[in-house]
Design an enzyme around this catalytic site. Structure first.
Site, PDB file in Angstrom:
ATOM      1  N   LYS A  45       0.767  -1.166  -0.003  1.00 36.91           N
ATOM      2  CA  LYS A  45       0.112   0.058  -0.044  1.00 36.91           C
ATOM      3  C   LYS A  45       0.909   1.256  -0.100  1.00 36.91           C
ATOM      4  O   LYS A  45       1.952   1.311   0.713  1.00 36.91           O
ATOM      5  CB  LYS A  45      -0.756  -0.016   1.136  1.00 36.91           C
ATOM      6  CG  LYS A  45      -1.701   1.220   1.528  1.00 36.91           C
ATOM      7  CD  LYS A  45      -2.550   1.420   0.462  1.00 36.91           C
ATOM      8  CE  LYS A  45      -3.476   2.717   0.785  1.00 36.91           C
ATOM      9  NZ  LYS A  45      -4.490   2.988  -0.353  1.00 36.91           N
ATOM     10  N   CYS A 133      -2.552   9.980  -6.434  1.00 34.65           N
ATOM     11  CA  CYS A 133      -3.538   9.845  -5.702  1.00 34.65           C
ATOM     12  C   CYS A 133      -4.464  10.880  -5.815  1.00 34.65           C
ATOM     13  O   CYS A 133      -4.267  12.062  -5.379  1.00 34.65           O
ATOM     14  CB  CYS A 133      -3.044   9.787  -4.031  1.00 34.65           C
ATOM     15  SG  CYS A 133      -4.529   9.343  -2.980  1.00 34.65           S
TER      16      CYS A 133
HETATM   17  O1  DOR Z   1      -7.563   5.790  -5.818  1.00 35.40           O
HETATM   18  C1  DOR Z   1      -6.832   5.876  -4.957  1.00 35.40           C
HETATM   19  N1  DOR Z   1      -6.787   5.540  -3.824  1.00 35.40           N
HETATM   20  N2  DOR Z   1      -5.235   5.944  -5.516  1.00 35.40           N
HETATM   21  C2  DOR Z   1      -4.462   6.200  -4.753  1.00 35.40           C
HETATM   22  O2  DOR Z   1      -3.385   6.526  -4.973  1.00 35.40           O
HETATM   23  C3  DOR Z   1      -4.600   5.996  -3.173  1.00 35.40           C
HETATM   24  C4  DOR Z   1      -6.050   5.445  -2.740  1.00 35.40           C
HETATM   25  C5  DOR Z   1      -6.364   5.997  -1.412  1.00 35.40           C
HETATM   26  O3  DOR Z   1      -5.719   5.725  -0.357  1.00 35.40           O
HETATM   27  O4  DOR Z   1      -6.995   6.956  -1.313  1.00 35.40           O
END
Ligand code: DOR
Length: 314
Positions: A45, A133
């Site tokens: 993660k 993200c």
């Molecule tokens: O869609 C996503 N959710 N992409 C990311 O890079 C991180 C993740 C999150 O933890 O929100």
């Protein structure tokens, strides 16, 4: 299996399929499950400098054709992963020699420099820097800011010799594909991963007249089947714009061998699975690998290289 083995940045992978950074790869027990599974790698993660609880719940909802989520980078903090890596490595059977890929997602260039430097000195095999993200309020996706991307790469690509890759957001215009490809070509980037979720989408429940996730007023990253054509287009565009020495990992809507095969035709060297892994668990890796292998046999492709990028035009 020689038909579906591959490599990323010259690191060998026993199969074409592994987990995407995202579901079920935050905790040590989850990463050990991946180590014991048919996933071709253990992907972690995305981590941040400090541990994070992530966004308020509900922050993930399954949808008929995928999911929407705004997790907000819940993770143990990079130091926990640094300490965990030798134990994960130890547990991997020497025969498989399964690589470990760490994902880092700092909130600034400085954060990313600190974390990449630390992982350069670790037993990780590959480092994927998350520039995409969409779920942190007030933190735009780095991959949509070309100047910041370039400034970040200037610093991140000179911290050690382990291969660095970039997790990119989806692009929707050729000018953006070209601009990003030209930036990547200036630096020793070894691989790119396309795509992160399609950011800031909105799903509405007409019954309750409400958004279905809590964070960010209901806006979240769209995942799964909905985004496969976008992932395929991004893999295809970058495979045509980048030198073949830069490997492309496809992500977005892969839940069958057929999906994986389509990404292979588009030019992917490997694929990652997120929503399907969240829904199905580690069994998905063996299933999708077997399905892909059957397609390769039926189509008489004897290796990933034989089919990679072989998409036909009409
Ligand atoms: O869609 C996503 N959710 N992409 C990311 O890079 C991180 C993740 C999150 O933890 O929100």
């Amino acid at each position: 299996n020689k038909r579906i083995s591959t490599s990323i940045a010259q690191v060998p992978l026993a199969s074409f399929i592994f987990n995407a950074s995202g579901p079920r790869c935050t905790e040590e027990d989850e990463l050990n499950l991946l180590g014991a599974s048919a996933s071709a790698a253990i992907m972690t993660k995305s981590c941040t400098l400090k541990p994070r609880e992530g966004n308020a719940e509900p922050r993930y909802q399954a949808l008929p054709l995928g999911s929407i989520q705004s997790m907000g980078l819940p993770n143990l903090g990079y130091q926990a992963y640094l300490e965990m890596l030798p134990r994960l490595k130890q547990a991997i059977s020497p025969q498989t020699n399964k690589p470990i890929v760490v994902s880092v997602s700092g909130f600034s260039i400085t954060d990313n420099v600190v974390m990449v430097k630390a992982f350069q000195a670790s037993c990780a095999d590959l480092i994927e820097v998350n520039f995409s993200c969409p779920n942190i309020e007030g933190k735009p996706q780095v991959g949509y800011d070309f100047e910041q991307t370039e400034r970040a790469l200037e610093q991140l690509c000179q911290l050690g010799s382990k291969p660095i890759g970039l997790k990119l957001p989806p692009y929707f215009d050729f000018s953006h594909f070209i601009t990003m490809a030209n930036i990547i070509k200036k630096f020793p980037v070894s691989f790119i991963t396309c795509i992160n979720s399609v950011g800031n989408t909105l799903v509405i429940d007409p019954e309750t007249e409400s958004a279905i996730i809590k964070p960010k007023g209901g806006f979240g990253g769209l995942c799964g089947d909905y985004i496969k054509p976008i992932g395929l287009a991004n893999v295809r565009a970058f495979s045509q714009l980048l030198p073949s020495s830069i490997d492309i990992i496809g992500v977005g809507g892969i839940k069958t061998g057929t999906d994986a095969f389509e990404y292979l035709l588009a030019g992917a060297s490997a694929v990652q699975v997120a929503t399907c892994f969240e829904k199905e668990g580690v069994e998905c890796f063996d299933r999708i690998a077997k399905e892909l292998d059957s397609i390769m046999v039926a189509k008489q492709y004897s290796s990933i290289a034989a089919a990679k990028g072989k998409l036909k035009m009409i």
